[in-house]
Design a protein around this motif. Sequence first.
Motif, PDB file in Angstrom:
ATOM      1  N   ASP A 266       1.133 -94.961  46.561  1.00 48.44           N
ATOM      2  CA  ASP A 266       1.819 -95.032  47.862  1.00 48.44           C
ATOM      3  C   ASP A 266       0.954 -94.471  48.990  1.00 48.44           C
ATOM      4  OD1 ASP A 266       4.105 -96.214  46.828  1.00 48.44           O
ATOM      5  OD2 ASP A 266       5.085 -94.288  46.420  1.00 48.44           O
ATOM      6  N   VAL A 267       0.002 -93.564  48.668  1.00 44.96           N
ATOM      7  CA  VAL A 267      -0.818 -92.945  49.717  1.00 44.96           C
ATOM      8  C   VAL A 267      -1.870 -93.903  50.265  1.00 44.96           C
ATOM      9  CG1 VAL A 267      -0.512 -90.645  48.732  1.00 44.96           C
ATOM     10  CG2 VAL A 267      -2.525 -91.995  48.089  1.00 44.96           C
ATOM     11  N   LEU A 268      -1.998 -95.089  49.678  1.00 47.02           N
ATOM     12  CA  LEU A 268      -3.057 -96.016  50.068  1.00 47.02           C
ATOM     13  C   LEU A 268      -2.747 -96.800  51.341  1.00 47.02           C
ATOM     14  CD1 LEU A 268      -3.872 -97.475  46.531  1.00 47.02           C
ATOM     15  CD2 LEU A 268      -5.133 -95.706  47.766  1.00 47.02           C
ATOM     16  N   GLU A 269      -1.581 -96.614  51.920  1.00 49.65           N
ATOM     17  CA  GLU A 269      -1.139 -97.425  53.053  1.00 49.65           C
ATOM     18  C   GLU A 269      -2.126 -97.419  54.222  1.00 49.65           C
ATOM     19  OE1 GLU A 269       1.342 -99.424  53.098  1.00 49.65           O
ATOM     20  OE2 GLU A 269       2.382 -98.837  51.260  1.00 49.65           O
ATOM     21  N   GLU A 270      -2.855 -96.327  54.402  1.00 54.29           N
ATOM     22  CA  GLU A 270      -3.795 -96.233  55.531  1.00 54.29           C
ATOM     23  C   GLU A 270      -5.211 -96.660  55.144  1.00 54.29           C
ATOM     24  OE1 GLU A 270      -2.758 -95.508  58.557  1.00 54.29           O
ATOM     25  OE2 GLU A 270      -0.706 -95.245  57.787  1.00 54.29           O
ATOM     26  N   PHE A 271      -5.396 -97.165  53.915  1.00 54.62           N
ATOM     27  CA  PHE A 271      -6.722 -97.590  53.436  1.00 54.62           C
ATOM     28  C   PHE A 271      -7.737 -96.445  53.510  1.00 54.62           C
ATOM     29  CE2 PHE A 271      -4.585-101.436  54.822  1.00 54.62           C
ATOM     30  CZ  PHE A 271      -4.823-102.324  53.783  1.00 54.62           C
ATOM     31  N   ASP A 272      -7.273 -95.226  53.274  1.00 55.70           N
ATOM     32  CA  ASP A 272      -8.146 -94.051  53.354  1.00 55.70           C
ATOM     33  C   ASP A 272      -8.943 -93.943  52.056  1.00 55.70           C
ATOM     34  OD1 ASP A 272      -9.293 -91.508  53.530  1.00 55.70           O
ATOM     35  OD2 ASP A 272      -7.577 -90.683  54.616  1.00 55.70           O
ATOM     36  N   SER A 273     -10.260 -93.994  52.169  1.00 58.15           N
ATOM     37  CA  SER A 273     -11.116 -94.012  50.985  1.00 58.15           C
ATOM     38  C   SER A 273     -11.152 -92.671  50.247  1.00 58.15           C
ATOM     39  CB  SER A 273     -12.543 -94.433  51.369  1.00 58.15           C
ATOM     40  OG  SER A 273     -13.115 -93.505  52.276  1.00 58.15           O
ATOM     41  N   ARG A 274     -10.577 -91.625  50.840  1.00 61.48           N
ATOM     42  CA  ARG A 274     -10.469 -90.359  50.096  1.00 61.48           C
ATOM     43  C   ARG A 274      -9.619 -90.533  48.843  1.00 61.48           C
ATOM     44  NH1 ARG A 274      -7.555 -86.726  52.217  1.00 61.48           N
ATOM     45  NH2 ARG A 274      -6.629 -87.966  53.901  1.00 61.48           N
ATOM     46  N   ILE A 311     -20.805 -88.315  52.921  1.00 58.65           N
ATOM     47  CA  ILE A 311     -20.031 -89.122  53.875  1.00 58.65           C
ATOM     48  C   ILE A 311     -20.549 -90.556  53.952  1.00 58.65           C
ATOM     49  CG2 ILE A 311     -21.446 -88.455  55.878  1.00 58.65           C
ATOM     50  CD1 ILE A 311     -18.816 -88.357  57.491  1.00 58.65           C
ATOM     51  N   GLU A 312     -21.855 -90.749  53.714  1.00 59.00           N
ATOM     52  CA  GLU A 312     -22.422 -92.100  53.788  1.00 59.00           C
ATOM     53  C   GLU A 312     -21.869 -93.010  52.693  1.00 59.00           C
ATOM     54  OE1 GLU A 312     -25.088 -89.377  55.940  1.00 59.00           O
ATOM     55  OE2 GLU A 312     -24.227 -89.327  53.926  1.00 59.00           O
ATOM     56  N   ASN A 313     -21.453 -92.415  51.569  1.00 60.57           N
ATOM     57  CA  ASN A 313     -20.924 -93.201  50.457  1.00 60.57           C
ATOM     58  C   ASN A 313     -19.403 -93.179  50.367  1.00 60.57           C
ATOM     59  OD1 ASN A 313     -23.179 -94.348  48.698  1.00 60.57           O
ATOM     60  ND2 ASN A 313     -23.869 -92.239  48.994  1.00 60.57           N
ATOM     61  N   LYS A 314     -18.764 -92.374  51.220  1.00 54.96           N
ATOM     62  CA  LYS A 314     -17.306 -92.257  51.144  1.00 54.96           C
ATOM     63  C   LYS A 314     -16.596 -92.837  52.353  1.00 54.96           C
ATOM     64  CE  LYS A 314     -13.931 -90.845  48.498  1.00 54.96           C
ATOM     65  NZ  LYS A 314     -13.638 -91.573  47.256  1.00 54.96           N
ATOM     66  N   LYS A 315     -17.142 -92.605  53.531  1.00 57.65           N
ATOM     67  CA  LYS A 315     -16.458 -93.076  54.735  1.00 57.65           C
ATOM     68  C   LYS A 315     -16.908 -94.501  55.052  1.00 57.65           C
ATOM     69  CE  LYS A 315     -14.606 -91.247  59.018  1.00 57.65           C
ATOM     70  NZ  LYS A 315     -14.644 -90.136  60.004  1.00 57.65           N
ATOM     71  N   ALA A 321     -16.478 -98.049  49.305  1.00 54.45           N
ATOM     72  CA  ALA A 321     -16.600 -96.597  49.152  1.00 54.45           C
ATOM     73  C   ALA A 321     -16.757 -96.204  47.689  1.00 54.45           C
ATOM     74  CB  ALA A 321     -15.372 -95.913  49.746  1.00 54.45           C
ATOM     75  N   LYS A 322     -17.443 -95.094  47.464  1.00 59.22           N
ATOM     76  CA  LYS A 322     -17.658 -94.564  46.118  1.00 59.22           C
ATOM     77  C   LYS A 322     -16.399 -93.869  45.628  1.00 59.22           C
ATOM     78  CE  LYS A 322     -21.112 -91.818  43.594  1.00 59.22           C
ATOM     79  NZ  LYS A 322     -21.625 -92.922  42.768  1.00 59.22           N
ATOM     80  N   ASP A 323     -16.097 -94.016  44.345  1.00 61.48           N
ATOM     81  CA  ASP A 323     -14.961 -93.320  43.754  1.00 61.48           C
ATOM     82  C   ASP A 323     -15.199 -91.811  43.740  1.00 61.48           C
ATOM     83  OD1 ASP A 323     -13.626 -95.716  43.079  1.00 61.48           O
ATOM     84  OD2 ASP A 323     -14.777 -95.896  41.219  1.00 61.48           O
ATOM     85  N   GLY A 324     -14.126 -91.029  43.827  1.00 64.60           N
ATOM     86  CA  GLY A 324     -14.248 -89.592  43.598  1.00 64.60           C
ATOM     87  C   GLY A 324     -13.604 -88.746  44.674  1.00 64.60           C
ATOM     88  N   THR A 325     -13.081 -87.600  44.243  1.00 60.42           N
ATOM     89  CA  THR A 325     -12.491 -86.620  45.168  1.00 60.42           C
ATOM     90  C   THR A 325     -12.872 -85.214  44.741  1.00 60.42           C
ATOM     91  OG1 THR A 325     -10.420 -85.729  46.081  1.00 60.42           O
ATOM     92  CG2 THR A 325     -10.344 -86.536  43.828  1.00 60.42           C
ATOM     93  N   SER A 393     -11.912 -84.758  50.072  1.00 65.23           N
ATOM     94  CA  SER A 393     -10.746 -84.309  49.312  1.00 65.23           C
ATOM     95  C   SER A 393      -9.534 -85.199  49.552  1.00 65.23           C
ATOM     96  CB  SER A 393     -10.378 -82.869  49.670  1.00 65.23           C
ATOM     97  OG  SER A 393      -9.179 -82.503  49.017  1.00 65.23           O
ATOM     98  N   ALA A 394      -8.926 -85.638  48.460  1.00 66.87           N
ATOM     99  CA  ALA A 394      -7.689 -86.422  48.550  1.00 66.87           C
ATOM    100  C   ALA A 394      -6.490 -85.558  48.900  1.00 66.87           C
ATOM    101  CB  ALA A 394      -7.437 -87.143  47.226  1.00 66.87           C
TER     102      ALA A 394
END
Length: 419
Positions: A266-274, A311-315, A321-325, A393-394
Amino acid sequence: MNLIFKNAVIVDKNSPYNMQAKDIQVENGIIKKIDTVINDVGYEVISLNNLHISTGWFDSSVNFGEPGYEDRETIANGLDVAAKSGFTDVALQPTANPVADKQADIAFLVNKAQHTATALHPIGALTKESAGKDLAELYDMKNAGAIAFGDYNKPLADANLMKIALQYVQDFDGLVIAFSQDEKIKGKGVVHEGIVSTRLGLKGIPALAEELQIARNLYLLEYTGGKLHIPTISTARSVQLIKEAKQKGLTVTCSVAVHNLLLTDDVLEEFDSRYKVAPPLRTKAERKALVDGVLDGTIDIITTDHYPVDIENKKLEFDLAKDGTLGFESAFGALMKMLPLEVIVDKLTAAGPVFGFAGNTITEGVNASFTLFNPGGNWTFSRRDILSKSKNSAFLGQELTGRAYGIYNRDKLILNTAK
């Protein structure tokens, strides 16, 4: 170092002082005395609000960046963050550059962490360069200090190679770690396949991708014998498959990541790669099954699966985006939102025996290895609470309960003075 921990509630089911408030006297790393009140003359006194103490927490899956990706995280800073987050021991995944697939790589990691408060235990790659083609130098890495063998977040497609690995490591009581995901079924999926992925137009990863691989690996384990650890499971059927395997008498253990216990898709609604993690965040029903698996003992370990990403691989766009938190700093506060305290401590300390280390307890005459924490108080996790070099951080913006103060381990006291 001579210390007295004042009025500390001991949370240790194996201790005669479990859930009792006591003074704990420590001299040169040894617990000398536990009593209601101890004379503190000549000792450094550690007195903290609502102080609770357990045996040291052991994180079964962490990633740093050294060597090769020091911009994400160094070993020194990573272990300092772990200590201030309550972890006396961490199992380090072989995700640096080069991949830790040789004796020299393991020796480098061991030597880098010889004098740190948090003990670093390297996991060696199961296959050369974690490429899934040929077994790595497993026996040599074991002799250098590797505690287990696995290719982080990379499933081994070759069933015969997995069979050979399970057979081979039995000669030296080795442990195979098998991340479970069928890459053909996953395809180009980036999130859990379901209502949310369909609504957002994101390619989905079916729960089946994980469950098929787990079923295959359990069949192989039944054939070969040996020991298998299945990390970071995320579906209800995965829990059931492992439960049935344990009932058969197979030597299998498993873990779940904190974020899969707390968060859903459900937290994915904003397409936030975190929130892009592997395995993906799944539904409320799957999350409930994971919590139930923790409570009934099917799931042995809770891990942070801590993974700093630059940030280059997450944002980036979600697909790229790269997996991971990150997981260290928020782990305890997140778990206190959903589980009883004694269950949390049990699951955060369970990795030691799984990886072949004798369990510790809080009683007089033994080595002192403590996690210090306060299980009370609500707070909101913000960017200033992140101690890691990376910031992915997620849990940013999440309301948490309770905080880790730090650790006492290897005769070193590390406290998070920023709190």
